[in-house]
Write a protein that holds these residues in place. Structure first.
Motif, PDB file in Angstrom:
ATOM      1  N   THR A 166      90.259  56.738  61.581  1.00 50.74           N
ATOM      2  CA  THR A 166      90.227  55.050  62.053  1.00 50.74           C
ATOM      3  C   THR A 166      88.743  54.838  62.001  1.00 50.74           C
ATOM      4  O   THR A 166      87.636  55.487  62.533  1.00 50.74           O
ATOM      5  CB  THR A 166      90.597  54.988  63.489  1.00 50.74           C
ATOM      6  OG1 THR A 166      91.993  55.440  63.788  1.00 50.74           O
ATOM      7  CG2 THR A 166      90.636  53.758  64.185  1.00 50.74           C
ATOM      8  N   TYR A 167      88.311  53.631  61.272  1.00 53.52           N
ATOM      9  CA  TYR A 167      87.228  53.283  61.122  1.00 53.52           C
ATOM     10  C   TYR A 167      86.796  51.792  61.711  1.00 53.52           C
ATOM     11  O   TYR A 167      87.786  51.047  61.747  1.00 53.52           O
ATOM     12  CB  TYR A 167      86.947  53.038  59.579  1.00 53.52           C
ATOM     13  CG  TYR A 167      86.893  54.536  58.859  1.00 53.52           C
ATOM     14  CD1 TYR A 167      85.595  55.308  58.653  1.00 53.52           C
ATOM     15  CD2 TYR A 167      88.032  55.089  58.482  1.00 53.52           C
ATOM     16  CE1 TYR A 167      85.443  56.204  58.202  1.00 53.52           C
ATOM     17  CE2 TYR A 167      87.829  56.324  57.905  1.00 53.52           C
ATOM     18  CZ  TYR A 167      86.755  56.972  57.569  1.00 53.52           C
ATOM     19  OH  TYR A 167      86.516  58.352  57.156  1.00 53.52           O
ATOM     20  N   GLN A 168      85.779  51.557  62.279  1.00 53.03           N
ATOM     21  CA  GLN A 168      85.473  50.351  62.797  1.00 53.03           C
ATOM     22  C   GLN A 168      84.010  50.035  62.314  1.00 53.03           C
ATOM     23  O   GLN A 168      82.977  50.765  62.397  1.00 53.03           O
ATOM     24  CB  GLN A 168      85.298  50.586  64.191  1.00 53.03           C
ATOM     25  CG  GLN A 168      85.119  49.360  65.147  1.00 53.03           C
ATOM     26  CD  GLN A 168      85.041  49.377  66.712  1.00 53.03           C
ATOM     27  OE1 GLN A 168      85.534  50.615  66.999  1.00 53.03           O
ATOM     28  NE2 GLN A 168      85.004  48.391  67.429  1.00 53.03           N
ATOM     29  N   TYR A 169      83.702  48.842  62.009  1.00 55.69           N
ATOM     30  CA  TYR A 169      82.287  48.250  61.815  1.00 55.69           C
ATOM     31  C   TYR A 169      81.294  48.544  62.628  1.00 55.69           C
ATOM     32  O   TYR A 169      81.507  48.505  64.035  1.00 55.69           O
ATOM     33  CB  TYR A 169      82.370  46.839  61.313  1.00 55.69           C
ATOM     34  CG  TYR A 169      80.909  46.138  61.040  1.00 55.69           C
ATOM     35  CD1 TYR A 169      80.476  46.352  59.873  1.00 55.69           C
ATOM     36  CD2 TYR A 169      80.553  45.409  62.186  1.00 55.69           C
ATOM     37  CE1 TYR A 169      79.259  45.739  59.808  1.00 55.69           C
ATOM     38  CE2 TYR A 169      79.283  44.864  61.928  1.00 55.69           C
ATOM     39  CZ  TYR A 169      78.583  45.006  60.870  1.00 55.69           C
ATOM     40  OH  TYR A 169      77.527  44.356  60.781  1.00 55.69           O
ATOM     41  N   TYR A 170      80.215  48.848  62.370  1.00 52.33           N
ATOM     42  CA  TYR A 170      79.081  49.382  63.055  1.00 52.33           C
ATOM     43  C   TYR A 170      77.995  48.353  62.871  1.00 52.33           C
ATOM     44  O   TYR A 170      77.685  47.463  63.769  1.00 52.33           O
ATOM     45  CB  TYR A 170      78.683  50.656  63.113  1.00 52.33           C
ATOM     46  CG  TYR A 170      77.475  51.260  63.843  1.00 52.33           C
ATOM     47  CD1 TYR A 170      77.107  50.624  65.026  1.00 52.33           C
ATOM     48  CD2 TYR A 170      76.724  51.962  63.137  1.00 52.33           C
ATOM     49  CE1 TYR A 170      75.964  51.084  65.668  1.00 52.33           C
ATOM     50  CE2 TYR A 170      75.383  52.434  63.864  1.00 52.33           C
ATOM     51  CZ  TYR A 170      75.060  51.917  65.070  1.00 52.33           C
ATOM     52  OH  TYR A 170      73.880  52.048  66.026  1.00 52.33           O
ATOM     53  N   GLU A 171      77.609  48.271  61.662  1.00 54.52           N
ATOM     54  CA  GLU A 171      76.248  47.268  61.289  1.00 54.52           C
ATOM     55  C   GLU A 171      76.087  47.688  59.797  1.00 54.52           C
ATOM     56  O   GLU A 171      76.687  48.338  59.116  1.00 54.52           O
ATOM     57  CB  GLU A 171      74.947  47.755  61.822  1.00 54.52           C
ATOM     58  CG  GLU A 171      74.542  49.179  61.555  1.00 54.52           C
ATOM     59  CD  GLU A 171      73.302  49.449  62.203  1.00 54.52           C
ATOM     60  OE1 GLU A 171      72.718  48.850  63.317  1.00 54.52           O
ATOM     61  OE2 GLU A 171      72.592  50.712  62.103  1.00 54.52           O
ATOM     62  N   PHE A 172      75.189  46.492  59.376  1.00 53.57           N
ATOM     63  CA  PHE A 172      74.964  46.477  57.841  1.00 53.57           C
ATOM     64  C   PHE A 172      73.855  47.892  57.499  1.00 53.57           C
ATOM     65  O   PHE A 172      73.087  47.998  58.513  1.00 53.57           O
ATOM     66  CB  PHE A 172      74.334  45.302  57.369  1.00 53.57           C
ATOM     67  CG  PHE A 172      75.407  44.048  57.248  1.00 53.57           C
ATOM     68  CD1 PHE A 172      76.063  44.193  56.047  1.00 53.57           C
ATOM     69  CD2 PHE A 172      75.613  43.327  58.190  1.00 53.57           C
ATOM     70  CE1 PHE A 172      77.136  43.200  55.792  1.00 53.57           C
ATOM     71  CE2 PHE A 172      76.613  42.272  57.793  1.00 53.57           C
ATOM     72  CZ  PHE A 172      77.253  42.411  56.774  1.00 53.57           C
TER      73      PHE A 172
END
Length: 465
Positions: A166-172
């Protein structure tokens, strides 16, 4: 501006403002520097002993490992490259209301570049705030990866298959722009300031090493915050001032003034934080810090913040003030006059530095200002809140330490600079002779006058008799 009647002596010695102009002055400066170093030796020894005694050991034993999503068992942070972007609904997206017509969220297909699923793809949903910053194919993002089977997240297949976690956005990913900006900064500083600029950059790097390797870990293990802040900032000042400006009487004078300001700021910061009952808890991140580092008291963060926040401006003021004293020593006629003239410069510097600190604080807390404006809180309630009280205490205490360090640095510099340049006593030599009328020949002809045959203005000059 130099005083009337003393412009010539000051001007004639301007080329030697950074070095003794006579062997006698050089000997007096060495003597003054020796006395200053004797005064500084106990402070230096206390700093070294403090670093050894407070050096943190086994920091990980003082931390909890399961208090936040990023350090939960099995959670990692990986990079991925955006392959495609399409508009998506903001409904149910964290940080979005889902009802505003101006909100624009996005869904992106991301190729995983690291970790167990490298080469596979996953689908990431972006909030309206992230989408508004600009999302395009080819950009690299960082994501949290939680182990397990993804549910309803992987709708984009590829030749390599879909991701298994499961992947979730953290930052650029911002490594490249940060490196480029840092390189431009270093080039500009070295090109303009040359050797001093290079020394300042090296000093800055060493200062952050002390903060990251000593001060922050020492706070995490529960060491006394006042001692940690004083020892860390004193070590930084010893390095920064001598490495950047060199070893001399003026830099040592500035260092003593800076250390005095640090001691004052630390004491006042401790008393103010206790008196105002500042807890240091102002956001959800503060609760995470408390849970992760149970030995850390967030009030200690406030005290160290007071000491560190005024460090740069305090150093700037004391170094500039010490240099001003030495520049004015040549053209002054007494210690009192030297102190008075230097304090005129100091008062201007104090005024500009105080509102510099205030504006820097306002800029750093701008997001908080906007949030409280949205809440439409009365001004009095806003200023009494924990968030603003911390910033107010930090700004005012740092300013008090800065203001009081100026007269001390000026007084110490006036005594040492006067002894170095004049050897003590009032000036009865060239500075007084320059004010005496020059004897002239009785017949109206002065050998020092320009030659009438070569000076075009000679016929228009007034006769001396």
């Amino acid at each position: 501006m130099s005083d009337p009647g003393h412009s010539h002596p000051a001007h004639s010695h301007s080329a030697h403002s950074h070095r003794p102009s006579t062997p006698e002055q050089a000997a007096r400066e060495r003597s003054a520097l020796g006395r200053l170093l004797l005064m500084l030796a106990p402070l230096f020894l206390a700093t070294v002993v403090g670093i050894i005694a407070l050096w943190p050991h086994d920091v990980s034993a003082h931390l909890q490992s399961d208090t936040a999503a990023w350090n939960a068992p099995g959670v990692t942070i990986v990079n991925g490259t955006i392959e495609s972007v399409r508009n998506g609904s903001c409904q149910g997206t964290p940080g979005s209301t889902g009802t505003s017509t101006g909100e624009k969220c996005a869904v992106a297909t991301v190729r995983l570049d690291q970790g167990f699923d490298a080469g596979r793809t996953t689908t990431i949903q972006f909030t309206s705030a992230v989408t508004s910053s600009g999302i395009e194919p080819g950009q690299v993002v960082r994501m949290y990866r939680s182990p397990g089977t993804q549910a309803g997240q992987n709708t984009s297949g590829s030749a390599q298959g879909t991701a298994s976690g499961t992947y979730q956005y953290y930052e650029f990913e911002r490594t490249t722009p940060l490196i480029v900006i840092a390189v431009v900064f270093m080039v500009v500083v070295v090109a303009v300031a040359r050797r001093r600029g290079l020394a300042a950059i090296v000093s800055l790097v060493l200062a952050f090493v002390i903060l990251s390797k000593f001060m922050l870990p020492a706070l995490l293990v529960g060491s006394p915050p006042v001692l940690v802040g004083l020892v860390a900032c004193s070590a930084i000042m010893f390095i920064v001032i001598y490495l950047t400006h060199g070893l001399s009487t003026r830099t040592t004078t500035a260092l003593l003034g800076t250390l005095f300001g640090l001691l004052l700021s630390a004491g006042l910061g401790y008393l103010a934080a206790r008196w105002a009952h500042l807890t240091g808890v102002t956001s959800e991140d503060d609760f995470i810090i408390t849970a992760t580092a149970p030995n850390l008291t967030l009030g200690s963060v406030i005290i160290c913040g007071v000491i560190v926040a005024g460090l740069g401006v305090l150093n700037d003021v004391t170094v500039t003030q010490a240099s001003s004293v030495w520049e004015l020593a040549e053209s002054s006629t007494s210690r009192r006059e030297l102190y008075t003239r230097a304090m005129r410069i100091g008062r201007d510097h104090i005024a500009s530095s105080v509102y510099t600190i205030a504006f820097a604080t306002a800029g750093a807390a701008l997001s908080t200002l906007l949030l409280l404006s949205i809440y439409n809180m009365p001004l009095g309630d806003m200023l009494r809140s924990e968030t603003f009280s911390e910033e107010i205490v930090r700004t005012l205490v740092g300013s008090i330490g800065l203001v009081l360090s100026v007269p001390l640095t000026t007084a110490l510099g006036a005594v040492l600079a006067w002894q170095t340049v004049h050897g003590g006593g009032a000036v009865r030599g060239p500075a007084r002779v320059a004010e005496q009328p020059v004897a002239r020949p009785r017949h109206g002809i002065d050998p020092a006058d320009p030659d009438p045959d070569t000076d075009p203005d000679a016929p228009f000059r007034r006769p001396r008799d």
